[in-house]
Design an enzyme around this catalytic site. Structure first.
Site, PDB file in Angstrom:
ATOM      1  N   ASP A 149      43.073  39.474  26.240  1.00  0.00           N
ATOM      2  CA  ASP A 149      42.277  38.264  26.101  1.00  0.00           C
ATOM      3  C   ASP A 149      42.878  37.363  25.019  1.00  0.00           C
ATOM      4  O   ASP A 149      43.288  37.832  23.960  1.00  0.00           O
ATOM      5  CB  ASP A 149      40.846  38.669  25.720  1.00  0.00           C
TER       6      ASP A 149
ATOM      7  N   GLU B  94      46.533  36.661  28.782  1.00  0.00           N
ATOM      8  CA  GLU B  94      45.880  35.381  29.047  1.00  0.00           C
ATOM      9  C   GLU B  94      46.484  34.377  28.075  1.00  0.00           C
ATOM     10  O   GLU B  94      46.163  34.379  26.891  1.00  0.00           O
ATOM     11  CB  GLU B  94      44.371  35.487  28.833  1.00  0.00           C
TER      12      GLU B  94
END
Length: 522
Positions: free
Chosen positions: A210, A270
């Site tokens: 993330d 990401e």
């Protein structure tokens, strides 16, 4: 596809894999509380095997107060009781592996929950304490320190700083319940390594990282030179002191050193950067194995936009060891059925987009419900739960619309998602034809299209070569003899030569309709 491709080395299984994103709250409820969980996922694994996916990416299922639905992690090495326990996770892992499905999980390194033991201790310990050094605490500006340390905006809206009772401020690039860690602190790095090893030792096959362009902040925390945030995860360029700083690459090298000790595991980051050159830096041999390129997800349904998305994405990885990585939807962005026009129009285009995505070389990610053609749902204000909604003062509706629970069976809500009567986000009426059960019996359904495409995709190999195409169309081939034609010309066009393997719309008359795609084997 008649040719037999060379199977990738076992350690490189991910290079052409199709990953299925499980937004755990919305995938399947094994009980009656209306919240998806590990038991629900476990029960549906055979259906994912039948769909033909190679791997799962499971969104956060760790202990969390759920200020951001799991991305505020209170303990990165356990399971949130709402979702189950470690034994339930181990059972999912074992059964997925038995079905030939790899399992990757979310890693949320940039920040923790404000209820993690570390942050609770930091608040109690006071300014200058070792406990506070793990986070980004600073004194405020002004004579009494009443102004934030700098002008950084939060990605979720509002300021990126919150003041605590003793007068100091702490940084949170997202919600106040998500304080940022200080990755210059050795204990923070050691904790990240401990988390990686904890899950790798249990047998996970990799991590989706993330905010992989976060973690490192510009030295001195200088002010930003833009007035306000514009949109979720917008890229403000290489001069944004909050993100994409050089120091982040040292953190990825640490992660890679751990991963290299566990053969056949992988990472996908990401990385919300618009520059292909900047993205490529994350894909150097000693950093991430792969990274999401969101160009296809953000492209308009227009020929040049789609072609540029493909060209730029391939160019971004051309000088790296990484494959391209293709995404049409995820839990943070409007679903592509809705982006492309909603209703029959959006569905027709989404069918064509699926054949475009799944024919491209590299990795592909399918968001749960993509295979059913799920659209976004316009929810009433009182149903919204996303912190973007509250942080923006009700001006940005947030991401709830693309997170509606998956409809499995039946003719009325909750469509077999739960044995209870309601779901954590309300499901609309009128979805009887959208359920997995209804579509499984229909050879022309979106689900049947995905099943066939995933089966045929296994025979595709080789680099992409652009082919001549009728005006308004996009055409390319793969080394294995697969040819793909996407028609955005506004009128039917003749089919290319060869045997039709799969089409997103009817081609019985020898023509490919507008807003449709076809796979042909030479």
């Amino acid at each position: 596809m008649t040719s037999t491709p060379t199977a990738p080395a076992p350690t490189d299984w991910w290079r052409d894999a199709v990953f299925y994103q499980v937004y755990i709250r919305s995938f399947a409820d094994g009980g009656d509380d209306g919240v998806g969980d590990l038991a629900g996922l476990r029960a549906r694994l055979p259906e994912l095997a039948e769909l033909g996916v190679d791997a799962l990416w499971i969104n956060p299922f760790f202990p969390s107060p759920m200020a951001d639905h799991g991305y505020d992690v209170a303990d990165p090495r356990d399971v949130e009781p709402v979702f189950g326990d470690l034994a339930a996770f181990d059972a999912v892992l074992a059964e997925a592996h038995a079905l030939g499905i790899k399992v990757t999980i979310d890693l949320v390194p940039n920040h923790t929950s404000d209820q993690r033991d570390w942050f609770v201790a930091a608040l109690a310990a006071g300014p200058g304490s070792p406990e506070r050094a793990r986070y980004v605490f600073r004194d405020g500006k002004g004579p009494d320190g009443a102004e934030p340390p700098n002008n950084w905006p939060s990605i979720f809206g509002g300021p990126a700083w919150t003041r605590v009772p003793d007068g100091q401020w702490y940084l949170h690039l997202f919600a106040p319940e998500q304080p940022d860690l200080d990755f210059t602190h050795p204990e923070v790095l050691a904790d990240l390594e401990e988390t990686l090893r904890f899950w790798l030792d249990r047998g996970v096959d990799g991590f989706r990282i993330d905010v992989a362009h976060g973690m490192a902040k510009a030295p001195g925390l200088p002010d930003v030179d833009f007035d306000e945030e514009t949109g979720l995860f917008d890229d403000h360029g290489p001069d944004d002191p909050r993100l994409d700083q050089d120091g982040v690459h040292d953190i990825h090298r640490l992660v890679r050193r751990v991963m290299d000790a566990y053969p056949a595991t992988m990472t996908v980051g990401e990385v919300w950067v618009s520059s292909e050159e900047r993205l490529a830096r994350y894909l150097r041999p000693d950093e991430l194995h792969s990274a999401f390129n969101f160009r296809l997800l953000t492209a308009d349904w227009e020929l040049e936009s789609l072609r540029a998305a493909v060209v730029d994405s391939l160019d971004a990885v051309a000088a790296t060891p990484a494959p391209a990585c293709w995404v049409l939807s995820n839990h943070d962005r409007p679903r592509h059925v809705t982006r492309y026009g909603d209703g029959e129009l959006g569905t027709r285009r989404a069918r064509a987009a699926a054949l475009l995505q799944l024919a491209l070389p590299g990795m592909a990610f399918v968001y749960n419900g993509d295979e059913l053609g799920m659209p976004d749902v316009d929810l009433p204000d009182e149903a919204l739960t996303d912190p973007v909604w509250t942080r923006s003062g009700g001006t940005e509706r947030g991401r709830d619309a693309c997170r509606i629970p998956v409809p499995w069976s039946g003719t009325e809500p909750p469509y077999g998602f739960t044995t209870g009567d309601s779901t954590w986000l309300p499901m609309p009426t009128g979805w009887a034809g959208l359920t997995a059960q209804a579509q499984a019996a229909d050879p022309d359904s979106m689900l049947s299209l995905y099943r066939t495409a995933l089966r045929l995709r296994r025979g595709a190999s080789g680099d992409l070569t652009w082919l001549p195409a009728p005006e308004g169309c996009l055409a390319f081939g793969r080394g294995s003899g697969l040819s793909v034609l996407l028609n955005l010309s506004g009128a039917p066009v003749p089919l290319p030569g060869g045997r039709v393997l799969l089409a997103s719309a009817g081609v019985a008359d020898g023509h490919l309709p507008h807003d449709a795609a076809v796979w042909v084997q030479a």
